[in-house]
Write an enzyme that holds these catalytic residues in place. Structure first.
Site, PDB file in Angstrom:
ATOM      1  N   ARG A 145      41.752 100.931  47.860  1.00  0.00           N
ATOM      2  CA  ARG A 145      41.735 100.296  49.333  1.00  0.00           C
ATOM      3  C   ARG A 145      42.774  99.379  49.369  1.00  0.00           C
ATOM      4  O   ARG A 145      43.579  99.170  50.194  1.00  0.00           O
ATOM      5  CB  ARG A 145      40.744 100.262  49.838  1.00  0.00           C
ATOM      6  N   THR A 163      33.075 106.299  50.231  1.00  0.00           N
ATOM      7  CA  THR A 163      33.853 107.117  49.163  1.00  0.00           C
ATOM      8  C   THR A 163      33.200 108.321  48.812  1.00  0.00           C
ATOM      9  O   THR A 163      31.926 107.988  48.062  1.00  0.00           O
ATOM     10  CB  THR A 163      34.367 106.237  48.043  1.00  0.00           C
ATOM     11  N   LEU A 209      30.958 103.937  43.419  1.00  0.00           N
ATOM     12  CA  LEU A 209      31.885 104.089  44.469  1.00  0.00           C
ATOM     13  C   LEU A 209      31.140 103.547  45.736  1.00  0.00           C
ATOM     14  O   LEU A 209      30.045 103.365  46.016  1.00  0.00           O
ATOM     15  CB  LEU A 209      31.847 105.734  44.638  1.00  0.00           C
ATOM     16  N   ASP A 210      32.197 103.280  46.412  1.00  0.00           N
ATOM     17  CA  ASP A 210      32.082 102.625  47.811  1.00  0.00           C
ATOM     18  C   ASP A 210      31.055 103.781  48.605  1.00  0.00           C
ATOM     19  O   ASP A 210      30.981 104.866  48.505  1.00  0.00           O
ATOM     20  CB  ASP A 210      33.117 102.231  48.550  1.00  0.00           C
ATOM     21  N   LYS A 211      30.293 103.092  49.556  1.00  0.00           N
ATOM     22  CA  LYS A 211      29.514 103.791  50.386  1.00  0.00           C
ATOM     23  C   LYS A 211      30.098 105.058  50.752  1.00  0.00           C
ATOM     24  O   LYS A 211      29.530 106.265  50.997  1.00  0.00           O
ATOM     25  CB  LYS A 211      28.855 103.158  51.468  1.00  0.00           C
TER      26      LYS A 211
END
Length: 343
Positions: free
Chosen positions: A274, A173, A169-171
């Protein structure tokens, strides 16, 4: 004294199916001891080609940028003389390359990182990742990551490629991630991801009012000018990406319309939701990379939460699913927008 754990030194060879999922990590190079030297004898097919391009073709396990760095550091010789990056070869040279480990291949330091464990058994762990936590060490984030925390809490994960991590997961998120505790479980989970059978559902708050539901099918690749960004792309290197979305609610945020979406992934490309939502004109609230720059201050991160994860247990083959509640910061944002969370 701090304990240093060395990850399985053959991680990129012992479980290649795992590496395929991490196509967006710049350095997936095979780890070689610093003392190893690679000897290459060029043939006539290399005549007239730049040295760095020739090496990139002969040593595909290393990135071209890394090979160029070794040339600049004097770690590559051509017929005994130091090589130059832009040199052209004739096709009969002997080249020696001395591979060096990158920082990403150095021993990782187990660190106490607060982890919200939703589920654990002998084969896997499910974690509710908080926003702000980086998943995997990389440039600018070599410590304090999820991987460091995993090694601290479960030292045995040092023997599993990437400490059992199978997706990211993105930082900024939040939400659910699954971690494998065994090589067997890791391989099975990654294959489920490749087969698109893992169910991943996200809540996203976007600017604007999209139609009630939709399907976005658009390949994603590196942005042609800004390498830290991804973009919808027709490049041959772009990878297929499919996102389904359903509108759950509408509201107003600082006088502007917003909508709460349930997004379901068929694929798992970097920044997929995104990029896809921005591509159709509905960027995520708070997204400082793909969103409306003059509205970034409304929320300090992209309003994205991985709320549900479903998969087949890698050993029992039973259907499993977990749900993570919306974190406090995003819950407060929805209240500001006048959007009630679905039951």
């Amino acid at each position: 004294m701090d304990t240093v754990v060395k990850l399985n030194p053959d991680f990129s060879m012992s479980n290649p199916v795992v590496d395929e999922v991490f196509e967006d990590i710049d350095e997936l190079d095979t780890v070689l001891p610093e003392s190893s030297t690679i000897s290459l004898k060029l043939g006539p097919e290399s005549c007239g080609v730049r040295l760095d391009k020739v090496l990139s073709g002969l040593l595909p396990q290393y990135s071209r940028g890394r090979l160029q760095q070794w040339i600049e550091e004097g770690l590559v010789t051509v017929d005994g003389a130091p090589a130059k990056v832009r040199a052209t070869v004739y096709g009969d040279e002997t080249i020696l390359v001395q591979p060096q480990m990158s920082q990403s291949e150095q021993p990782y330091l187990p660190e106490p990182v607060a982890l919200d464990v939703v589920y654990e058994d002998a084969d896997l762990i499910v974690i509710n990742k908080v926003a702000g936590l980086v998943v995997h060490p990389g440039a600018g984030n070599w410590t304090g990551t999820l991987l460091n925390g995993l090694l601290h809490r479960w030292p045995e994960l040092a023997g599993i490629p990437r400490a059992g991590i199978v997706h990211r997961l993105d930082k900024d998120t939040s939400g659910l991630m699954v971690i494998a505790k065994t090589l067997l479980a890791q391989t099975d989970l990654v294959r489920q991801l490749q087969d698109r059978s893992v169910q991943r559902e996200y809540l996203a708050l976007v600017w604007g009012q999209p139609v009630s539901n939709g399907r976005i099918e658009a390949a994603i690749g590196r942005h042609p000018r800004e390498r830290v960004k991804m973009a919808v792309s027709t490049s041959p290197q772009a990878k297929p990406a499919i996102t389904h979305y359903q509108k759950l609610g509408m509201g107003m945020l600082d006088g502007r319309p917003v909508a709460l979406l349930l997004c379901k992934l068929e694929t798992g490309r970097t920044h997929q939701i995104r990029v896809h939502m921005q591509s159709i004109g509905f960027p995520l609230v708070g997204d400082g990379v793909y969103g409306k720059q003059h509205l970034v201050s409304v929320f300090p991160r992209q309003a994205l939460h991985a709320q549900r994860l479903g998969l087949l247990h890698p050993v029992s083959d039973l259907e499993c699913a977990w749900v993570a509640p919306v974190p406090e910061d995003m819950h407060g944002l929805l209240l500001r927008a006048g959007i009630a969370l679905p039951e």
